[in-house]
Design a protein around this motif. Structure first.
Motif, mmCIF file in Angstrom:
data_model
loop_
_atom_site.group_PDB
_atom_site.id
_atom_site.type_symbol
_atom_site.label_atom_id
_atom_site.label_comp_id
_atom_site.label_asym_id
_atom_site.label_seq_id
_atom_site.Cartn_x
_atom_site.Cartn_y
_atom_site.Cartn_z
ATOM 1 N N THR A 274 0.720 -1.358 0.287
ATOM 2 C CA THR A 274 0.013 0.101 0.071
ATOM 3 C C THR A 274 0.701 1.264 0.004
ATOM 4 O O THR A 274 0.475 2.201 0.589
ATOM 5 C CB THR A 274 -1.033 0.043 1.401
ATOM 6 O OG1 THR A 274 -1.563 -1.448 1.286
ATOM 7 C CG2 THR A 274 -2.214 0.799 0.916
ATOM 8 N N GLY A 275 1.985 1.129 -0.870
ATOM 9 C CA GLY A 275 3.082 2.459 -0.691
ATOM 10 C C GLY A 275 3.971 2.416 0.275
ATOM 11 O O GLY A 275 4.511 3.543 0.304
ATOM 12 N N GLN A 276 3.851 1.573 1.172
ATOM 13 C CA GLN A 276 4.582 2.077 2.607
ATOM 14 C C GLN A 276 5.848 1.237 2.332
ATOM 15 O O GLN A 276 6.308 0.173 3.248
ATOM 16 C CB GLN A 276 3.639 1.556 3.670
ATOM 17 C CG GLN A 276 2.535 2.349 3.899
ATOM 18 C CD GLN A 276 1.510 1.566 5.025
ATOM 19 O OE1 GLN A 276 1.379 2.223 6.150
ATOM 20 N NE2 GLN A 276 0.857 0.453 4.574
ATOM 21 N N THR A 277 6.742 1.621 1.404
ATOM 22 C CA THR A 277 8.023 0.863 1.124
ATOM 23 C C THR A 277 9.069 1.928 0.897
ATOM 24 O O THR A 277 8.754 2.986 0.181
ATOM 25 C CB THR A 277 7.792 0.200 -0.081
ATOM 26 O OG1 THR A 277 6.759 -1.173 0.528
ATOM 27 C CG2 THR A 277 9.300 -0.828 -0.213
ATOM 28 N N CYS A 278 10.130 1.959 1.393
ATOM 29 C CA CYS A 278 11.216 2.884 1.311
ATOM 30 C C CYS A 278 11.701 3.081 -0.115
ATOM 31 O O CYS A 278 11.822 3.951 -0.671
ATOM 32 C CB CYS A 278 12.236 2.567 2.294
ATOM 33 S SG CYS A 278 12.206 2.572 3.795
ATOM 34 N N ALA A 279 11.771 2.071 -0.664
ATOM 35 C CA ALA A 279 12.283 1.903 -2.087
ATOM 36 C C ALA A 279 10.947 1.652 -2.973
ATOM 37 O O ALA A 279 11.145 1.042 -4.313
ATOM 38 C CB ALA A 279 13.329 0.804 -2.364
ATOM 39 N N ALA A 280 9.811 2.217 -2.793
ATOM 40 C CA ALA A 280 8.722 2.166 -3.611
ATOM 41 C C ALA A 280 8.962 3.225 -4.687
ATOM 42 O O ALA A 280 9.591 4.151 -4.347
ATOM 43 C CB ALA A 280 7.379 2.145 -3.021
ATOM 44 N N LEU A 281 8.239 3.251 -5.786
ATOM 45 C CA LEU A 281 8.251 4.427 -6.796
ATOM 46 C C LEU A 281 7.401 5.502 -6.224
ATOM 47 O O LEU A 281 6.216 5.344 -5.943
ATOM 48 C CB LEU A 281 7.652 3.796 -8.236
ATOM 49 C CG LEU A 281 8.285 4.421 -9.422
ATOM 50 C CD1 LEU A 281 7.632 3.597 -10.741
ATOM 51 C CD2 LEU A 281 7.559 5.923 -9.620
ATOM 52 N N LYS A 282 7.944 6.659 -6.053
ATOM 53 C CA LYS A 282 7.034 7.673 -5.620
ATOM 54 C C LYS A 282 6.745 9.032 -6.336
ATOM 55 O O LYS A 282 6.053 9.768 -6.135
ATOM 56 C CB LYS A 282 8.028 8.553 -4.300
ATOM 57 C CG LYS A 282 8.380 7.299 -3.222
ATOM 58 C CD LYS A 282 7.445 6.717 -2.114
ATOM 59 C CE LYS A 282 7.903 5.649 -1.683
ATOM 60 N NZ LYS A 282 9.066 5.981 -0.874
#
Length: 470
Positions: A274-282
């Motif tokens: 659900t987007g709660q990732t340091c290395a997710a695409l922001k």
């Protein structure tokens, strides 16, 4: 709804009048009570770790690797129990690339730390002299983890540290202590007393841990602001540092990209956990020629991807883990809307699902300088920005102070490689984002931290190099 009786949960929780209530992320009902430790307890744990370390180191690599492989097998045997605890506490669903995936990854990374060979390096051997670099244990490692991937990131810290002969005092986030206590309970079925301990307390105790005179290494995953404070604190004990800090990862979709081919990977590069990732695409920069197609593809998936309680089969998106993060995401989306952003999917809470659910959100027609672009949202909302020239997209992607990850999306591999080499990030993926491999080093640049984890580089990061010359 999936349920399971958890003997692990019963073993790690304490009576209500002796602990702190930990809520289910989806329902806010109390899962159990975590212990609350004080500074005296911290001193005891560090002292035990210091005392246990020489004997643990003396076992040698082969025996320590055997123990870690046994632990990996134990994790696999307890996987469903661990996944349910994780799903309830953190919020991520059991299904999809979420709780079961994270527990499986914990076993994989434990095995990898056990099995990666690390031989002495011969740096000179010219007939007249020989020099070798060996890698000795550092001593006591303080590991401080986040709430978004609490089990997997704890393993990233503790498994290589243990493999190299260190002992570990682990402090989980105050939001997700039960998941980490459960992991440690499984690890400690195979470890001598004092080799791995967990301190459960607020951030004040975390600060005391980083300053402790008997700590030799600090591993931290979390915000850039906290990372800076840890750097300052480490001056008192000169502890070595590995810091994996915040990320505001940019992706660039090049002209000619096959949108249908990349759409699913693009979505999960953004919305995993659900987007709660340091290395997710922001932040996503898309060439004008495919802009509308990319926006439509992401919006269609955002509207239809199942979201809800993580224990319900089929759900793959969950809630925000805590109220603070929910408020951040809500604020950033509203700021983008006020700045003229076009919300094409989501853009609002989903109260019928629970108090901390926020719909998967795609915001088009935003510009650099908007808060949703410039700040790390750490949640289910993506700004999609239009560009006309690739040079401009690269400049804008590199403008952030952070540099954890980035990605390039293209049907032309050579073109993608050329752009990837120009991006300022610790890892640049092509036609994927955020996929990690325990054999491949991972770490950030700029304000996203320093030091590397995983693979041989990760083992060396928790060791003291020693040159033997003769």
């Amino acid at each position: 709804m999936t349920t399971t009786t958890s003997t692990i949960l019963e073993s790690i929780t304490v009576p209500a009048d002796h602990g702190r209530a930990i809520p289910d992320a989806a329902t806010r009902e109390t899962i159990g009570h975590a212990p609350v430790h004080d500074p005296a307890h911290l001193d005891t744990l560090v002292r035990r770790a210091r005392s246990a370390q020489p004997a643990w180191a003396a076992l040698g690599h082969e025996e320590r690797s055997r123990v870690l492989n046994a632990i990996a097998t134990e994790i696999e045997a307890s996987a469903e129990e661990l996944a349910v605890i994780l799903s309830r506490e953190q919020g991520k669903p059991l299904d999809g690339p979420n709780a079961r995936f994270e527990i499986g990854a914990a076993a994989v990374w434990t095995r990898s730390a056990a099995d990666i060979p690390l031989e002495p390096e011969v740096v000179v051997d010219d007939g007249g002299q020989r020099a070798e670099v060996h890698h000795d244990p550092l001593g006591v490692v303080a590991a401080i983890g986040p709430w978004n991937w609490p089990v997997m990131i704890a393993v990233w810290q503790i498994a290589p540290a243990l493999r190299m002969g260190n002992t570990v005092v682990l402090k989980p986030s105050e939001y997700t202590p039960l998941s980490v206590l459960a992991l440690a309970e499984v690890y400690n079925r195979h470890l001598p007393e004092g080799v791995l301990s967990v301190i459960v307390a607020d951030r004040g105790i975390g600060s005391a841990l980083t300053k402790h005179p008997d700590v030799d290494k600090i591993m931290f995953t979390g915000s850039t602001a906290t990372g800076r404070r840890i750097v300052e604190a480490s001056a008192s004990n000169l502890a070595r540092l590995t810091l994996e800090l915040g990320g505001n990862d940019a992706g660039i979709v090049l002209p000619g990209a096959d949108v249908a081919a990349i759409a699913d990977d693009l979505f999960w590069g953004i919305f995993i956990n659900t987007g709660q990732t340091c290395a997710a695409l922001k932040r996503l920069y898309v060439h004008d020629s495919v802009y509308d197609e990319v926006v439509d593809a992401l919006a269609e998936r955002a509207r239809t991807m199942p979201m809800g309680n993580g224990l319900v089969p089929g759900n793959v998106l969950g809630p925000l883990q805590n109220q603070q993060q929910f408020d951040i995401v809500s604020r950033l989306v509203e700021d983008a809307r006020a700045a003229g952003g076009r919300v094409v999917a989501g853009g609002e809470p989903a109260p019928e699902l629970g108090p901390l659910f926020y719909r998967a959100t795609v915001v088009a027609d935003v510009e650099d300088g908007t808060s949703l672009v410039d700040e790390e949202q750490f949640g289910p909302a993506i700004p999609v920005l239009r560009y006309h020239e690739v040079d401009d997209a690269v400049r804008r992607a590199n403008a952030s102070e952070q540099g954890l990850g980035a990605s390039v999306w293209s049907a032309d591999r050579d073109e993608a490689l050329a752009v990837a080499k120009r991006l300022a990030a610790g890892t640049v993926w092509i036609n994927k984002h955020g996929t990690l491999d325990p054999r491949v080093p991972f770490g950030g640049t700029k304000a996203s931290g320093y030091g590397q984890e995983f693979g041989v580089a990760g083992l060396k990061a928790v060791a003291a190099p020693k040159v033997i010359a003769y």
